[in-house]
Enzyme design. Structure first.
Site, PDB file in Angstrom:
ATOM      1  N   LYS A  79      62.502  44.036 -18.353  1.00  0.00           N
ATOM      2  CA  LYS A  79      62.478  44.725 -17.068  1.00  0.00           C
ATOM      3  C   LYS A  79      62.026  46.159 -17.313  1.00  0.00           C
ATOM      4  CE  LYS A  79      65.473  45.764 -13.073  1.00  0.00           C
ATOM      5  NZ  LYS A  79      66.794  45.537 -12.475  1.00  0.00           N
ATOM      6  N   SER A 154      66.975  43.606  -7.882  1.00  0.00           N
ATOM      7  CA  SER A 154      65.811  44.379  -8.265  1.00  0.00           C
ATOM      8  C   SER A 154      65.046  43.787  -9.441  1.00  0.00           C
ATOM      9  CB  SER A 154      66.250  45.804  -8.599  1.00  0.00           C
ATOM     10  OG  SER A 154      67.112  45.810  -9.732  1.00  0.00           O
ATOM     11  N   SER A 178      71.528  42.373  -9.052  1.00  0.00           N
ATOM     12  CA  SER A 178      70.098  42.392  -9.364  1.00  0.00           C
ATOM     13  C   SER A 178      69.646  41.444 -10.468  1.00  0.00           C
ATOM     14  CB  SER A 178      69.652  43.817  -9.716  1.00  0.00           C
ATOM     15  OG  SER A 178      69.659  44.623  -8.568  1.00  0.00           O
TER      16      SER A 178
END
Length: 492
Positions: A79, A154, A178
């Site tokens: 990420k 996210s 997330s």
């Protein structure tokens, strides 16, 4: 060699050890898939092809020597919130579009030390603020199951990359759901560990008392392999807990489902907005666990209505503090031709941050301001303690708690939900972060539109092994985690 992306982490590990294929071949296979398929999905912000091949060759040398880690040579995606030395780290924001980190986050360093190969950095909601990955400065990522739908957020890029078979595993972060919500939207397994289990050093902060890194993969077994690498104490993170780390892979069958008491919070199944298909799939998965010997126990979680307002005071307050460092002076985006220092601050921040980040900074700054601090922030912290106590009381009678991961399946890109609608979509995930508990999402089927549905299991502190074990055994008795989106079936 055309179907390497169909192999599990265990199968990849065994194949590399037995020299059925090399890490270079495996890495090239994924890089070809990214080049062909990712222009449709848009999961990657940065692809590190050259570095990946260097790391793959190093892993091959280690494998030949016979002294390689179990995951040596296996590719993964990070990420884009984890700092990576010499590689752009953007947190999905214009503010950091030109930021190249001078060091590695601990999670990244641990993955490198184990010989994992970094394919690149994947998209996310800006500064991890969002539930759709649409707030990214780099544009929306598509859900591999339906490209006109969001992958969740996210950690949407992480979920989309794994679901499209553009990486076998990925790192994610979870501040209010997330990891679990995008895992639910994309039909994956995703684990949010206990707060303090995985180091936050080098992970760009959103809300420091809530943020936690974790693995995203197809199965609980794959997640366990990555947890074995990234979990553990880190002296560089003051919130990291110095507690012995389990061997998550060895413990995959360590929890007996027979006799396991699963708490079913009645408040969770009466939430307005809970989709009928989601509710039906969750009930079917609980029936399956019951058939496997689990005991379903109805419980009360009386603080449910407090989750959203408590979280949306505490998280923005911490964000307003954490993001104050992005001022146009030291690093990150800087406005052009400022007339004075105040103009530099104002324009750098208003031009560098997107709308959702600005909204949360304003909410948080207001909650922390003189005259409102006691009325809002302090009160929210007191309610947070009550939420934690609500869970601890429930765990006196049950082993784990079951819930949907999200009230709906994936939204359409551009659905333009209001901020309130978006925040209410996090109802099932927020409390886990407020209480610092571990939780996992498991894929359990599809809705009428063939979009994935997820089951969330919440555990008591340090029960990651138990959660992975329960989901692993569920996955031995079902095949939802093996289902692939059509785009993942494409060959490069």
């Amino acid at each position: 060699m055309t179907d390497l992306h169909r192999l599990s982490i265990r199968e990849l590990s065994e194949g590399l050890k037995q020299a059925q294929f090399s890490s270079r071949e495996l890495t090239e296979h994924y890089l070809k898939r990214i080049a062909k398929i990712d222009p449709k999905v848009k999961s990657y912000v940065t692809v590190t092809a050259e570095q990946a091949l260097i790391e793959a060759d190093a892993a091959d040398a280690a494998l030949k020597s016979g002294h390689a880690h179990a995951l040596a040579g296996i590719p993964l995606a990070h990420k884009d919130i984890f700092c990576t030395q010499g590689i752009k780290t953007t947190a999905g924001s214009k503010m950091l579009d030109n930021f190249i980190s001078p060091y590695d986050a601990t999670v990244v360093a641990k993955a490198k030390a184990a010989g994992l190969v970094t394919l690149g950095k994947v998209n996310m909601d800006e500064f991890a603020m969002g539930s759709t990955s649409e707030s990214s400065y780099f544009g929306a990522t598509g859900n591999p199951w339906a490209l006109d739908h969001v992958p969740g957020g996210s950690s949407g890029g992480s979920a989309a990359a794994v679901a499209a078979d553009l990486a076998p595993i990925a790192t994610g972060t979870d501040t209010g759901g997330s990891i679990r919500q995008p895992a639910s939207f994309c039909g994956l397994t995703g684990l949010k560990p206990t707060y303090g289990r995985v180091s936050r050093f080098g992970m760009i902060a959103y809300a420091s008392s809530l943020d936690q890194g974790g693995p995203m993969a197809r199965s609980a077994e794959d997640c366990a392999y990555l947890m074995n690498v990234i979990a553990g104490h880190d002296a560089k993170d003051s919130t990291s807990v110095n507690k012995e780390v389990d061997d998550y892979v060895a413990n995959l069958n360590g929890t007996a489902v027979k006799g396991l008491r699963i708490g079913i919070p009645k408040q969770y199944f009466n939430v307005a907005g809970l989709d009928a298909d989601v509710k039906a799939r969750v009930e079917e998965s609980l029936k399956k666990l019951e058939e496997m010997g689990a005991i379903l126990v109805e419980i009360d979680l009386n603080m449910t209505e407090a989750y959203v307002p408590t979280y949306y005071l505490i998280a923005p307050a911490e964000a307003s503090s954490n993001l104050s460092r992005f001022d146009g002076v030291r690093y990150g985006y800087r406005c052009e031709n400022p007339v004075d220092l105040m103009d530099l601050y104002k324009r750098s921040r208003s031009e560098g941050f997107g709308a959702e980040v600005q909204r949360r900074i304003l909410i948080g700054t207001y909650a922390l301001s003189a005259g409102y601090y006691d009325a809002y922030y302090v009160k929210a912290q007191k309610v947070r303690r009550l939420i934690q106590q609500d869970f601890l009381k429930a765990f006196e009678n049950v082993d784990v708690i079951a819930a949907p991961s999200a009230p709906t399946t994936a939204y359409k890109i551009g659905a333009n939900l209001s901020p309130t609608e978006m925040y209410l979509g996090d109802i099932y995930t927020l409390a886990v972060n407020l209480a610092g508990l571990p939780a996992i999402n498991a894929p359990i089927g599809f809705d009428k539109d063939s979009l994935p549905v997820g089951l969330q299991l919440i555990g008591n502190y340090w029960s990651e092994s138990q959660l992975l074990s329960i989901v692993h055994q569920y996955q031995q008795n079902t095949d939802w985690h093996t289902k692939r989106a059509a785009i993942a079936e494409e060959n490069a």
